[in-house]
Motif scaffolding. Structure first.
Motif, PDB file in Angstrom:
ATOM      1  N   LEU A 114       0.963  -1.698  -0.522  1.00 25.77           N
ATOM      2  CA  LEU A 114      -0.269  -0.248  -0.007  1.00 25.77           C
ATOM      3  C   LEU A 114       0.637   1.082  -0.653  1.00 25.77           C
ATOM      4  N   ARG A 115       2.455   1.038   0.199  1.00 24.52           N
ATOM      5  CA  ARG A 115       2.875   2.125   0.873  1.00 24.52           C
ATOM      6  C   ARG A 115       3.387   2.176  -0.246  1.00 24.52           C
ATOM      7  N   ASP A 116       4.189   1.532  -1.445  1.00 25.76           N
ATOM      8  CA  ASP A 116       5.060   1.196  -2.082  1.00 25.76           C
ATOM      9  C   ASP A 116       3.669   2.529  -3.470  1.00 25.76           C
ATOM     10  N   LYS A 117       2.633   1.833  -3.412  1.00 25.49           N
ATOM     11  CA  LYS A 117       1.891   2.012  -4.348  1.00 25.49           C
ATOM     12  C   LYS A 117       1.757   4.187  -3.912  1.00 25.49           C
ATOM     13  N   LEU A 118       1.153   3.695  -2.712  1.00 26.61           N
ATOM     14  CA  LEU A 118       1.165   5.311  -2.700  1.00 26.61           C
ATOM     15  C   LEU A 118       1.843   6.493  -2.682  1.00 26.61           C
ATOM     16  N   ASN A 119       3.243   5.950  -2.817  1.00 25.94           N
ATOM     17  CA  ASN A 119       3.978   6.436  -3.299  1.00 25.94           C
ATOM     18  C   ASN A 119       4.904   6.521  -4.606  1.00 25.94           C
ATOM     19  N   GLU A 120       4.693   6.289  -5.181  1.00 28.02           N
ATOM     20  CA  GLU A 120       3.997   6.407  -7.034  1.00 28.02           C
ATOM     21  C   GLU A 120       3.941   7.829  -7.284  1.00 28.02           C
ATOM     22  N   VAL A 121       3.433   8.453  -6.488  1.00 28.80           N
ATOM     23  CA  VAL A 121       2.984   9.921  -6.602  1.00 28.80           C
ATOM     24  C   VAL A 121       4.252  10.460  -5.326  1.00 28.80           C
ATOM     25  N   GLU A 122       5.186  11.694  -5.967  1.00 30.51           N
ATOM     26  CA  GLU A 122       5.469  12.307  -4.762  1.00 30.51           C
ATOM     27  C   GLU A 122       4.286  13.703  -4.719  1.00 30.51           C
ATOM     28  N   PRO A 123       4.415  13.672  -3.495  1.00 35.85           N
ATOM     29  CA  PRO A 123       5.723  13.591  -3.002  1.00 35.85           C
ATOM     30  C   PRO A 123       5.589  12.158  -2.045  1.00 35.85           C
ATOM     31  N   GLU A 124       6.443  11.769  -1.342  1.00 33.91           N
ATOM     32  CA  GLU A 124       6.181  10.553  -0.090  1.00 33.91           C
ATOM     33  C   GLU A 124       5.015  10.747   0.524  1.00 33.91           C
ATOM     34  N   PHE A 125       4.009   9.847   0.743  1.00 30.98           N
ATOM     35  CA  PHE A 125       3.239   9.339   1.437  1.00 30.98           C
ATOM     36  C   PHE A 125       3.830   8.981   2.967  1.00 30.98           C
ATOM     37  N   THR A 126       3.295   9.965   3.738  1.00 33.17           N
ATOM     38  CA  THR A 126       4.481   9.576   4.739  1.00 33.17           C
ATOM     39  C   THR A 126       2.875   8.735   5.980  1.00 33.17           C
ATOM     40  N   ALA A 127       1.913   8.936   5.952  1.00 30.38           N
ATOM     41  CA  ALA A 127       0.867   9.355   6.818  1.00 30.38           C
ATOM     42  C   ALA A 127       0.396   7.889   7.590  1.00 30.38           C
ATOM     43  N   ILE A 128       1.065   7.059   6.611  1.00 25.88           N
ATOM     44  CA  ILE A 128       1.012   5.438   7.334  1.00 25.88           C
ATOM     45  C   ILE A 128       1.863   5.174   8.106  1.00 25.88           C
ATOM     46  N   GLU A 129       2.214   5.151   9.379  1.00 27.80           N
ATOM     47  CA  GLU A 129       3.476   5.180  10.367  1.00 27.80           C
ATOM     48  C   GLU A 129       3.489   3.640  10.520  1.00 27.80           C
ATOM     49  N   THR A 130       4.673   2.851  10.899  1.00 26.77           N
ATOM     50  CA  THR A 130       4.795   1.947  11.775  1.00 26.77           C
ATOM     51  C   THR A 130       5.068   2.688  13.317  1.00 26.77           C
ATOM     52  N   VAL A 131       4.081   2.056  14.273  1.00 25.84           N
ATOM     53  CA  VAL A 131       3.850   2.160  15.684  1.00 25.84           C
ATOM     54  C   VAL A 131       4.976   0.934  15.969  1.00 25.84           C
ATOM     55  N   TRP A 132       6.341   1.052  15.983  1.00 27.35           N
ATOM     56  CA  TRP A 132       6.866  -0.515  16.811  1.00 27.35           C
ATOM     57  C   TRP A 132       6.994  -1.154  17.867  1.00 27.35           C
ATOM     58  N   GLY A 133       6.409  -1.862  17.438  1.00 31.77           N
ATOM     59  CA  GLY A 133       5.789  -3.161  19.254  1.00 31.77           C
ATOM     60  C   GLY A 133       4.741  -2.861  19.323  1.00 31.77           C
ATOM     61  N   ASN A 134       4.011  -2.161  18.504  1.00 41.75           N
ATOM     62  CA  ASN A 134       2.404  -2.403  18.291  1.00 41.75           C
ATOM     63  C   ASN A 134       1.715  -1.924  16.874  1.00 41.75           C
ATOM     64  N   GLY A 135       1.536  -1.551  15.824  1.00 36.49           N
ATOM     65  CA  GLY A 135       1.484  -1.870  14.550  1.00 36.49           C
ATOM     66  C   GLY A 135       1.068  -0.680  13.778  1.00 36.49           C
ATOM     67  N   TYR A 136       0.803  -0.298  13.665  1.00 37.31           N
ATOM     68  CA  TYR A 136       0.581   1.148  12.808  1.00 37.31           C
ATOM     69  C   TYR A 136      -0.688   1.744  13.141  1.00 37.31           C
ATOM     70  N   ARG A 137      -0.509   2.954  12.057  1.00 35.33           N
ATOM     71  CA  ARG A 137      -1.460   4.269  13.048  1.00 35.33           C
ATOM     72  C   ARG A 137      -1.312   5.300  11.719  1.00 35.33           C
ATOM     73  N   PHE A 138      -2.995   5.205  11.148  1.00 31.32           N
ATOM     74  CA  PHE A 138      -2.518   6.799   9.959  1.00 31.32           C
ATOM     75  C   PHE A 138      -2.408   7.965  10.776  1.00 31.32           C
ATOM     76  N   ARG A 139      -1.478   8.751  10.611  1.00 25.87           N
ATOM     77  CA  ARG A 139      -1.269   9.809  10.971  1.00 25.87           C
ATOM     78  C   ARG A 139      -2.164  10.835  10.028  1.00 25.87           C
ATOM     79  N   VAL A 140      -2.509  12.144  11.426  1.00 26.92           N
ATOM     80  CA  VAL A 140      -3.157  13.559  10.485  1.00 26.92           C
ATOM     81  C   VAL A 140      -2.802  14.454  11.468  1.00 26.92           C
ATOM     82  N   GLU A 141      -2.596  15.554  10.616  1.00 27.46           N
ATOM     83  CA  GLU A 141      -2.461  16.815  11.906  1.00 27.46           C
ATOM     84  C   GLU A 141      -3.986  17.212  12.045  1.00 27.46           C
ATOM     85  N   GLU A 142      -4.035  17.605  12.972  1.00 32.80           N
ATOM     86  CA  GLU A 142      -5.258  18.397  13.837  1.00 32.80           C
ATOM     87  C   GLU A 142      -5.052  19.602  13.224  1.00 32.80           C
TER      88      GLU A 142
END
Length: 105
Positions: A77-105
């Motif tokens: 999913l990240r690879d596909k979203l990154n086919e477009v510039e700029p890099e897509f960074t919202a899907i974060e790995t939270v080490w030891g916990n899993g993943y989150r979709f980070r959104v700036e408030e």
């Protein structure tokens, strides 16, 4: 209104009924599971989900020994979203916990 995305985060637009995802004007072709994974994460911004929980929610199966499946799908999913510039960074790995979709408030 079909032209208004159901979810918009930066240049990412998700149209649920049409099963379409765009970054800017570029459509990102996702598999059903990739789409569901993105949609689930985007629906719950800034919440951390374990691989086990994501597997059970997206695949509707017990996550016995299948957690690598989640990692593979998140990476694709990240690879596909990154086919477009700029890099897509919202899907974060939270080490030891899993993943989150980070959104700036």
């Amino acid at each position: 209104d079909d032209n208004k995305p159901d979810i918009q985060v930066g240049d990412l637009r998700i149209f649920i009924k049409r099963h379409q995802v765009f970054r800017g004007k570029t459509e990102i072709n996702l598999t059903g599971k990739e789409f569901n994974l993105l949609l689930f994460l985007a629906h719950h911004p800034n919440q951390v989900f374990s691989k086990k929980y994501l597997f059970e929610m997206i695949w509707h199966l017990d996550a016995l020994g299948e957690l690598a499946t989640v990692t593979v799908h998140v990476n694709r999913l990240r690879d596909k979203l990154n086919e477009v510039e700029p890099e897509f960074t919202a899907i974060e790995t939270v080490w030891g916990n899993g993943y989150r979709f980070r959104v700036e408030e």
